[in-house]
Design a protein around this motif. Structure first.
Motif, short mmCIF file in Angstrom:
data_model
loop_
_atom_site.label_atom_id
_atom_site.label_comp_id
_atom_site.label_asym_id
_atom_site.label_seq_id
_atom_site.Cartn_x
_atom_site.Cartn_y
_atom_site.Cartn_z
N PRO A 1 0.92 -1.14 0.00
CA PRO A 1 -0.05 -0.09 0.07
C PRO A 1 0.66 1.39 -0.05
O PRO A 1 2.00 1.14 0.36
N PRO A 2 0.30 2.34 -0.45
CA PRO A 2 1.10 3.72 -0.45
C PRO A 2 1.76 3.89 0.98
O PRO A 2 1.08 3.70 1.97
N GLY A 3 2.98 4.35 0.87
CA GLY A 3 3.69 4.67 2.14
C GLY A 3 4.37 3.48 2.86
O GLY A 3 4.99 3.84 3.74
N SER A 4 4.29 2.40 2.36
CA SER A 4 4.76 1.34 2.95
C SER A 4 6.31 0.79 2.54
O SER A 4 6.71 0.16 3.52
N GLY A 5 6.65 1.28 1.53
CA GLY A 5 8.10 1.05 1.31
C GLY A 5 9.00 2.05 1.10
O GLY A 5 8.59 2.99 1.46
N ALA A 6 10.23 1.82 0.51
CA ALA A 6 11.19 2.87 0.34
C ALA A 6 10.63 3.96 -0.77
O ALA A 6 11.15 4.92 -0.75
N PHE A 7 10.04 3.28 -1.68
CA PHE A 7 9.56 3.98 -2.93
C PHE A 7 8.07 4.26 -3.00
O PHE A 7 7.42 3.48 -2.30
N GLU A 8 7.62 5.34 -3.51
CA GLU A 8 6.36 5.46 -3.89
C GLU A 8 5.81 5.70 -5.53
O GLU A 8 7.07 6.58 -5.90
N GLY A 9 5.11 5.42 -6.02
CA GLY A 9 4.78 5.71 -7.47
C GLY A 9 3.36 5.49 -7.90
O GLY A 9 2.56 4.78 -7.17
N ALA A 10 3.14 5.88 -9.16
CA ALA A 10 1.87 5.84 -9.65
C ALA A 10 2.06 4.72 -10.74
O ALA A 10 2.88 4.85 -11.55
N ALA B 1 5.58 5.28 -12.29
CA ALA B 1 6.36 6.42 -12.35
C ALA B 1 6.71 6.90 -10.87
O ALA B 1 5.66 6.94 -10.03
N LEU B 2 7.82 6.83 -10.55
CA LEU B 2 8.17 6.89 -9.17
C LEU B 2 8.18 8.60 -8.87
O LEU B 2 8.39 9.52 -9.70
N SER B 3 7.81 8.74 -7.46
CA SER B 3 7.67 10.31 -7.15
C SER B 3 9.14 10.54 -7.07
O SER B 3 10.13 10.00 -6.38
N GLY B 4 9.71 11.48 -7.87
CA GLY B 4 11.13 11.78 -8.04
C GLY B 4 11.55 11.55 -9.59
O GLY B 4 12.45 11.94 -9.91
N GLY B 5 10.48 11.44 -10.46
CA GLY B 5 10.56 11.50 -11.74
C GLY B 5 10.52 10.43 -12.66
O GLY B 5 10.29 10.22 -13.63
N LYS B 6 11.49 9.25 -12.08
CA LYS B 6 11.91 8.27 -12.98
C LYS B 6 10.95 7.29 -13.04
O LYS B 6 10.23 6.84 -12.12
N THR B 7 10.86 6.97 -14.30
CA THR B 7 9.67 5.60 -14.61
C THR B 7 10.30 4.29 -14.72
O THR B 7 11.55 4.15 -15.25
N ILE B 8 10.03 3.22 -13.92
CA ILE B 8 10.58 1.81 -13.85
C ILE B 8 9.65 0.72 -14.27
O ILE B 8 8.29 1.26 -14.42
N GLU B 9 10.30 -0.35 -14.59
CA GLU B 9 9.29 -1.37 -14.86
C GLU B 9 9.35 -2.42 -13.76
O GLU B 9 10.67 -3.04 -13.42
N ILE B 10 8.34 -2.89 -13.03
CA ILE B 10 8.73 -4.07 -12.32
C ILE B 10 7.64 -5.20 -12.85
O ILE B 10 6.90 -5.17 -13.31
N ASP B 11 8.09 -6.33 -12.01
CA ASP B 11 7.35 -7.74 -12.10
C ASP B 11 6.64 -8.02 -10.93
O ASP B 11 7.46 -8.13 -10.02
#
Lengths: 344, 307
Positions: A284-293, A309-319
């Protein structure tokens, strides 16, 4: 047969193909040279075969200087990337070539040569093709004939340059398994070059990762995957998320945002954070080191791949596992289960 | 089971239909490419045929018509003249020498260019074409300048009693020079395309340099070699300009067939002139046929799936 390479250097014009390479290959080993194109892996293979010569450095077979010998004397079986079968000879004559060109004093008689070729064609399971010409074979068949031809001279070392590079995906997987079991059977010291990490990790006993003419890491397939020694290895092997971070006073920052990650023993300064795609746990939001949409979700075999899209600008791909509810527009927290931070 | 079969039928039908449609489409596209109306097409093709007939077929016919104009006996009598026999013999000798030399030189040059990188390679490739770009007369004159009485080596040759100009060696040298590019030109692209991998494979299998050449390299380029030799031979037998300068036109001694044709013609011996010309024309026809056969083999030897 053991192979030892000491401080090998080779340049082509201004391009450094090998920049001081040291390597020990054990007897009976199946070793993979893995790296992107231009990393020097094929050059290293060709020098071991005697098809190229280093500018400096040493090459020892069983402790003896191999550079004093030409390709002809080294008894090294070489399987070329595009097979280099003799196009005007039948499959049988291709395999027999190495036996027919032996000096008269040690050359076997015709019956022995025929029996040996038959044996090799049986080994690669292509006896029924002996009268065909290379142009009449499929890629996978050519590959196996090239291997039989190289084995005919009873090589002390077997070298394979991108052995599966020119084959389609299905044949490639079959041949991989087959090469492994063949090596198990004949047990000759073997080195193969590949740019395909899956191939290296699946087939080899040990993997040598190369980049820009240098060896980045030598280790078992598990080693190089689980504990990459450098940023390059982490980025090259396995699907990785790479984020530029700052290490300062025991805190890791992504942009302005401090991350709740341990920074013990890290040198301060610009660094790179690596996480495997499947090691990013969704919460859930706020639960980890990162947050993103979440931007985009696609099902991808056993996993779903999400663009975040991480807060901080960079977009990543996760599985993420398929059973995890993920929808475009969701805000999620991300916690790296495992990660590595490399300076620079 | 029946359902499965019905399924496959219904699948196959639209597939065949789609294929037929695609084929019709392709044909329509090709028709659209022929933008010229039918009469224009016919005129263009007719023009090409007429031009070819007048400039290529007619001269060939005339040569044979003239040669046989006094009957078949006169034809063979003209060929049996000692002067004619001497010219035929000289032509064959010169062709054999220059084709032999150019086979060796051409192989060596093509080998060096295709398989190795060395400084001056581009220059060498350009140099190989020199005999094609310079007028044959000048090629002949070069040898006069080198070996003539007033030439650089003239006095030395005279002192040692060696005859080059106005003799077989001079004619062979000039012919060799003029025909040098043929074998090399036929082999360079072929050998470049084949690369060095098969040779490397042979050496790593324990073959010596000679074994590699005779068992791997030569069989791969044999049709190219024959092709080059064929064209080289045709030109060697037909060469006029360079040979004319160095031969000295000594009757029965240094006249090749083309030179003899000119001499006989100037002396109004038309039957004899055209009889010998007809031999050269036949050589050309045989060369053309052989060339077509060889080209087919050359294309067969190239395997597109190898790349």
């Amino acid at each position: 047969m053991t192979i030892e390479v000491r401080n090998l250097v080779k340049t082509f014009g201004s391009f450094k193909a090998l920049d001081g390479v040291d390597l020990k290959v054990n007897d009976g080993e199946l070793l993979a040279l893995l790296g992107p194109s231009g990393s020097g892996k094929t050059t290293l293979l060709r020098i071991i075969a005697g098809l190229d010569w280093p500018d400096s450095g040493e090459l020892l077979f069983n402790g003896e200087d191999a550079l004093a010998q030409g390709a002809r004397e080294r008894h090294v079986g070489f399987v070329f990337q595009h097979y280099a079968l003799f196009r005007h000879m039948t499959v049988f004559e291709n395999v027999a070539f190495g036996l027919r060109v032996q000096p008269r004093a040690i050359r076997k008689d015709e019956a022995t040569i025929r029996a040996r070729v038959k044996e090799l064609l049986d080994l690669v399971q292509l006896d029924w093709l002996s009268g065909r010409y290379p142009s009449q074979l499929s890629g996978g068949q050519r590959q196996r004939i090239a291997l039989a031809r190289a084995l005919a001279i009873e090589p002390r070392i077997l070298l394979l340059d991108e052995p599966f590079g020119a084959l389609d995906a299905k044949v490639r997987k079959e041949l991989r398994r087959w090469l492994r079991s063949l090596h198990h059977e004949i047990h000759v010291t073997s080195i193969f070059v590949t740019h395909d990490q899956e191939e290296a990790l699946e087939v080899a006993n040990r993997v040598v990762v190369m980049d820009k003419g240098r060896i980045e890491q030598i280790g078992s397939p598990d080693d190089v995957y689980e504990s990459p020694a450098s940023a390059f290895v982490h980025g090259f092997i396995g699907e990785s998320i790479e984020l530029p971070v700052q290490v300062e006073g025991g805190i890791v920052r992504l942009g302005d945002r401090p991350l709740a990650l341990a920074a013990d023993g890290l040198a301060p300064g610009a660094s790179r954070l690596f996480v495997r795609r499947h090691d990013m746990l969704v919460g859930p939001p706020g639960s980890g080191a990162f947050e993103g949409a979440v931007q985009h979700v696609r099902n991808f075999g056993p996993v779903q791949r999400a663009e975040v899209a991480l807060s901080g600008g960079k977009t990543i791909e996760i599985d993420a596992p398929r059973d995890k509810e993920l929808r475009a527009g969701d805000t999620i927290g991300l916690e790296p289960r495992r990660y590595r931070i490399f300076a620079g | 089971m029946t359902m499965q079969m019905a399924d496959s039928v219904s699948l196959a039908a639209p597939d065949a239909e789609a294929r037929a449609k695609a084929r019709a489409h392709a044909e329509a596209a090709r028709d659209n490419l022929r933008t010229e109306p039918r009469p224009v097409r016919i005129i263009i093709i007719a023009l090409a045929m007429i031009f070819l007939s007048i400039f290529v077929v007619l001269p060939l016919v005339v040569v044979f018509a003239q040669a046989f104009s006094k009957g078949i006996l006169a034809y063979f009598a003209a060929l049996a003249e000692p002067e004619a026999l001497a010219a035929i013999k000289l032509t064959l000798i010169v062709a054999a020498i220059s084709v032999g030399l150019n086979l060796v030189f051409g192989l060596v040059a093509a080998w060096a260019i295709a398989k190795f990188d060395f400084p001056g390679k581009i220059f060498l490739i350009t140099l190989i074409d020199l005999p094609f770009s310079v007028s044959p007369v000048i090629s002949g004159l070069v040898f006069v300048l080198l070996f003539g009485a007033q030439g650089y080596f003239g006095s030395w040759l005279r002192d040692h009693d060696i005859q080059i100009l106005f003799a077989v060696p001079g004619i062979a040298l000039a012919t060799t020079f003029v025909t040098f590019p043929f074998v090399a030109r036929a082999l360079i692209p072929l050998m470049q395309e084949q690369g060095t991998q098969e040779e490397e494979a042979a050496i790593s299998l324990g073959a010596s340099g000679l074994q590699t050449f005779f068992r791997v390299t030569l069989p791969n380029i044999k049709w190219g070699v024959l092709y080059g030799v064929l064209l080289c031979n045709a030109r060697a037998m037909g060469e006029f300009g360079a040979v004319s300068v160095v031969s000295g036109h000594i009757r029965g001694e240094t006249n090749t067939m083309p030179l003899l044709v000119e001499i006989l013609y100037n002396e109004y011996q038309f039957v004899a002139a055209f009889a010998i010309a007809s031999l050269l024309a036949m050589l050309a026809l045989i060369t053309l046929i052989a060339k077509t056969v060889l080209e087919r083999h050359l294309h067969e030897g190239q395997d597109p799936s190898d790349h």
